[in-house]
Scaffold this motif. Structure first.
Motif, PDB file in Angstrom:
ATOM      1  N   PRO A   1      43.547  39.135  29.863  1.00  0.00           N
ATOM      2  CA  PRO A   1      43.050  40.432  30.335  1.00  0.00           C
ATOM      3  C   PRO A   1      41.734  40.860  29.700  1.00  0.00           C
ATOM      4  O   PRO A   1      40.915  41.508  30.358  1.00  0.00           O
ATOM      5  CB  PRO A   1      44.197  41.387  29.971  1.00  0.00           C
ATOM      6  N   ALA A   2      41.493  40.503  28.437  1.00  0.00           N
ATOM      7  CA  ALA A   2      40.228  40.885  27.802  1.00  0.00           C
ATOM      8  C   ALA A   2      39.051  40.215  28.514  1.00  0.00           C
ATOM      9  O   ALA A   2      38.018  40.845  28.781  1.00  0.00           O
ATOM     10  CB  ALA A   2      40.246  40.504  26.323  1.00  0.00           C
ATOM     11  N   LEU A   3      39.198  38.937  28.838  1.00  0.00           N
ATOM     12  CA  LEU A   3      38.129  38.239  29.552  1.00  0.00           C
ATOM     13  C   LEU A   3      37.981  38.797  30.960  1.00  0.00           C
ATOM     14  O   LEU A   3      36.861  38.978  31.455  1.00  0.00           O
ATOM     15  CB  LEU A   3      38.404  36.732  29.594  1.00  0.00           C
ATOM     16  N   ALA A   4      39.096  39.097  31.610  1.00  0.00           N
ATOM     17  CA  ALA A   4      39.041  39.646  32.965  1.00  0.00           C
ATOM     18  C   ALA A   4      38.352  41.006  32.970  1.00  0.00           C
ATOM     19  O   ALA A   4      37.538  41.303  33.856  1.00  0.00           O
ATOM     20  CB  ALA A   4      40.448  39.762  33.552  1.00  0.00           C
TER      21      ALA A   4
ATOM     22  N   PRO B   1      48.521  39.521  38.629  1.00  0.00           N
ATOM     23  CA  PRO B   1      48.416  40.986  38.768  1.00  0.00           C
ATOM     24  C   PRO B   1      47.777  41.672  37.566  1.00  0.00           C
ATOM     25  O   PRO B   1      46.926  42.556  37.725  1.00  0.00           O
ATOM     26  CB  PRO B   1      49.867  41.420  38.963  1.00  0.00           C
ATOM     27  N   ALA B   2      48.151  41.267  36.351  1.00  0.00           N
ATOM     28  CA  ALA B   2      47.588  41.896  35.159  1.00  0.00           C
ATOM     29  C   ALA B   2      46.097  41.580  35.022  1.00  0.00           C
ATOM     30  O   ALA B   2      45.312  42.434  34.590  1.00  0.00           O
ATOM     31  CB  ALA B   2      48.345  41.440  33.910  1.00  0.00           C
ATOM     32  N   LEU B   3      45.712  40.362  35.386  1.00  0.00           N
ATOM     33  CA  LEU B   3      44.298  39.997  35.313  1.00  0.00           C
ATOM     34  C   LEU B   3      43.476  40.801  36.317  1.00  0.00           C
ATOM     35  O   LEU B   3      42.374  41.269  36.012  1.00  0.00           O
ATOM     36  CB  LEU B   3      44.127  38.501  35.558  1.00  0.00           C
TER      37      LEU B   3
ATOM     38  N   PHE C   1      40.414  43.403  35.480  1.00  0.00           N
ATOM     39  CA  PHE C   1      39.100  43.294  36.122  1.00  0.00           C
ATOM     40  C   PHE C   1      38.706  44.641  36.727  1.00  0.00           C
ATOM     41  O   PHE C   1      37.555  45.091  36.590  1.00  0.00           O
ATOM     42  CB  PHE C   1      39.151  42.215  37.198  1.00  0.00           C
ATOM     43  N   ALA C   2      39.665  45.287  37.393  1.00  0.00           N
ATOM     44  CA  ALA C   2      39.397  46.600  37.984  1.00  0.00           C
ATOM     45  C   ALA C   2      39.017  47.614  36.917  1.00  0.00           C
ATOM     46  O   ALA C   2      38.097  48.427  37.112  1.00  0.00           O
ATOM     47  CB  ALA C   2      40.623  47.073  38.766  1.00  0.00           C
ATOM     48  N   GLU C   3      39.685  47.577  35.778  1.00  0.00           N
ATOM     49  CA  GLU C   3      39.346  48.482  34.675  1.00  0.00           C
ATOM     50  C   GLU C   3      37.914  48.239  34.202  1.00  0.00           C
ATOM     51  O   GLU C   3      37.160  49.172  33.949  1.00  0.00           O
ATOM     52  CB  GLU C   3      40.332  48.287  33.528  1.00  0.00           C
TER      53      GLU C   3
ATOM     54  N   PHE D   1      41.588  36.587  42.198  1.00  0.00           N
ATOM     55  CA  PHE D   1      42.228  35.938  41.053  1.00  0.00           C
ATOM     56  C   PHE D   1      43.158  34.837  41.547  1.00  0.00           C
ATOM     57  O   PHE D   1      44.182  35.095  42.176  1.00  0.00           O
ATOM     58  CB  PHE D   1      42.984  36.966  40.197  1.00  0.00           C
ATOM     59  N   THR D   2      42.760  33.612  41.264  1.00  0.00           N
ATOM     60  CA  THR D   2      43.504  32.436  41.687  1.00  0.00           C
ATOM     61  C   THR D   2      42.967  31.229  40.952  1.00  0.00           C
ATOM     62  O   THR D   2      41.801  31.205  40.543  1.00  0.00           O
ATOM     63  CB  THR D   2      43.377  32.202  43.203  1.00  0.00           C
ATOM     64  N   ALA D   3      43.818  30.220  40.781  1.00  0.00           N
ATOM     65  CA  ALA D   3      43.352  28.916  40.305  1.00  0.00           C
ATOM     66  C   ALA D   3      43.498  27.895  41.419  1.00  0.00           C
ATOM     67  O   ALA D   3      43.560  26.698  41.162  1.00  0.00           O
ATOM     68  CB  ALA D   3      44.112  28.481  39.060  1.00  0.00           C
TER      69      ALA D   3
END
Length: 456
Positions: free
Chosen positions: A29-32, A59-61, A65-67, A101-103
């Motif tokens: 999440p920090a990177l996102a 979802p958390a990522l 990103f939205a934040e 967000f996907t791999a």
């Protein structure tokens, strides 16, 4: 501003045209959050659209990103669960930059971010991704005015848009769809609900599950098609469709249970697009069969060869105003879909062409697939460039052989071609070989593969 991310990790996960790595070890999440802030700053967006796949970490990522985008003053439209082409649709439909967000086809332990500007214009290292990466490492402060987050459902509009681009009319088709527990399990029901009169659908692995319990969601690997091939035969279906994890790629299985070459599907769609716009430009990447540029030329179009990778092919499409682009990896790009790739739209073109005729798919595609190909063969290689240089040294200068370095190493002869290139996301060398006949292809394939895999 306090630095929340490790610079070496950031450099490792920012690839040529997306962000990809282990989650949460590398993609957290920090990177996102830092990426969301940087993406909004680089694009100058006052609104951003964000979607995510079914992986447990997604979802958390996406929320992080939205934040980050909010911290840069941008409002965020969350579309929730989505395929990558659904995110591209939202970007074009709403006229907003986006992040997905996907791999994609990577195993469950991975996650990533695919980013674009408004109207699904790609962001690669040469078109903003390096700048975003640098701002993640050395962040610029956000704004005092924070953005908001809203939710929007675009799934129905996405399905209607695709069917409008490739309407399916004619005979009713029996279609087996293997979603691989990926995002096609979300989008296919919406699309095919609008095709109830034209199709009978047999669904496989539609349950969204980012642990991929049945097989990896990477249909370019033959073992991941076996369940679909068996089911097509068991059902007596007209066609099988296999999607990767984020459903931006589609692979076909014909009525005999045989895998369809993506180059053959490229040829089929190119012929349909050229029939609508005679003389148009069609893009093909350098591992696509030589049958594709031969066909485009024969039909009066202009074939243009490009590197592998969506940011490269989309940029070339924009420069040439190409009507369509195809990659042998199963990515298909459409000018009337904001030059973005869509596995579902490619599938609809195939179904539309098939429904217009009484011929089986194998017969319909036979003329588009005249040359035997190896398919993409991956090998783990520590020093990829050294191996490529060695292969080049062995082939360059041979009679009637041409060599180029547009993307990796491409070697061509009148009777055969091959390309060896490093993966942008994994420590692999990828080999694709083609020959005028099967014996020629296998000889060249085995010769090059032995060079790649020999003990060093």
């Amino acid at each position: 501003m306090a630095q929340d991310v490790d610079p070496s990790t950031v450099r490792a996960v920012f690839k040529a045209y997306d962000v990809r790595g282990l989650a949460p070890e590398q993609i957290d999440p920090a990177l996102a959050l830092a990426t969301g802030r940087a993406h909004a700053q680089v694009t100058g967006a006052d609104r951003v659209v964000v979607g995510h796949d079914m992986r447990p970490t997604s979802p958390a990522l996406a929320a992080a990103f939205a934040e980050g985008a909010n911290q840069a003053g941008a409002d965020v439209v969350m579309i929730g669960l989505a395929s990558t082409d659904q995110l591209y649709f939202a970007s074009g439909h709403l006229g907003l930059p986006g992040a997905m967000f996907t791999a994609s086809h990577n195993p469950a332990a991975y996650n990533g971010i695919k980013m674009c500007r408004a109207d699904a214009v790609p962001i690669g290292l040469d078109s903003g991704l390096a700048e975003i990466r640098d701002l993640v490492i050395d962040p610029r402060p956000g704004t005092e005015a924070r953005g908001s987050v809203t939710e929007r459902d675009v799934l129905r509009a996405y399905a209607e848009h695709l069917i409008g681009l490739a309407p399916v009319r004619g005979r009713r088709l029996k279609v087996v769809i293997d979603a691989g527990n990926g995002m096609a399990g979300h989008t296919a029901p919406a699309v095919f609900d609008l095709l109830r009169d034209q199709t009978e659908v047999v669904s496989m692995y539609f349950e969204l599950d980012g642990t991929f319990p049945h097989h990896d969601a990477n249909p370019i690997e033959p073992e991941n098609l076996r369940d679909l091939q068996a089911r097509v035969l068991a059902e007596g279906a007209d066609v099988g469709l296999a999607f990767d994890g984020d459903a931006d790629r589609c692979f076909l299985v014909d009525e005999r249970g045989a895998a369809v070459s993506p180059s053959a599907l490229t040829g089929l769609i190119a012929s349909r697009e050229l029939a609508k716009e005679p003389g148009a430009t069609v893009i093909h990447n350098l591992i696509t069969s030589r049958a594709v540029p031969e066909l485009v030329t024969r039909l009066g179009g202009t074939p243009v060869r490009t590197r592998v990778g969506h940011s490269f092919i989309k940029a070339t499409m924009a420069q040439t105003d190409a009507v369509f682009g195809g990659e042998h990896s199963g990515h298909f790009y459409f000018r009337d879909f904001w030059r973005a790739d869509s596995g579902m739209l490619a599938a609809l073109h195939a179904l539309a062409a098939l429904a217009e005729t009484d011929r089986p798919l194998s017969d319909l595609l036979a003329s588009f697939d005249p040359y035997p190909v190896s398919g993409e063969i991956n090998s783990e290689v520590a020093d990829q460039q050294a191996v490529i240089a060695e292969i080049e040294g062995l082939y360059a200068g041979r009679d009637s052989v041409t060599v180029d370095r547009l993307d990796g190493l491409s070697v061509a002869h009148d009777d055969w071609t091959f390309n060896v290139r490093p993966s942008n996301t994994e420590p692999l060398l990828r080999l694709n070989a083609e020959g005028r006949d099967h014996d020629t292809m296998t000889r060249v394939r085995d010769e090059v593969l032995a060079l790649i895999r020999r003990d060093r």
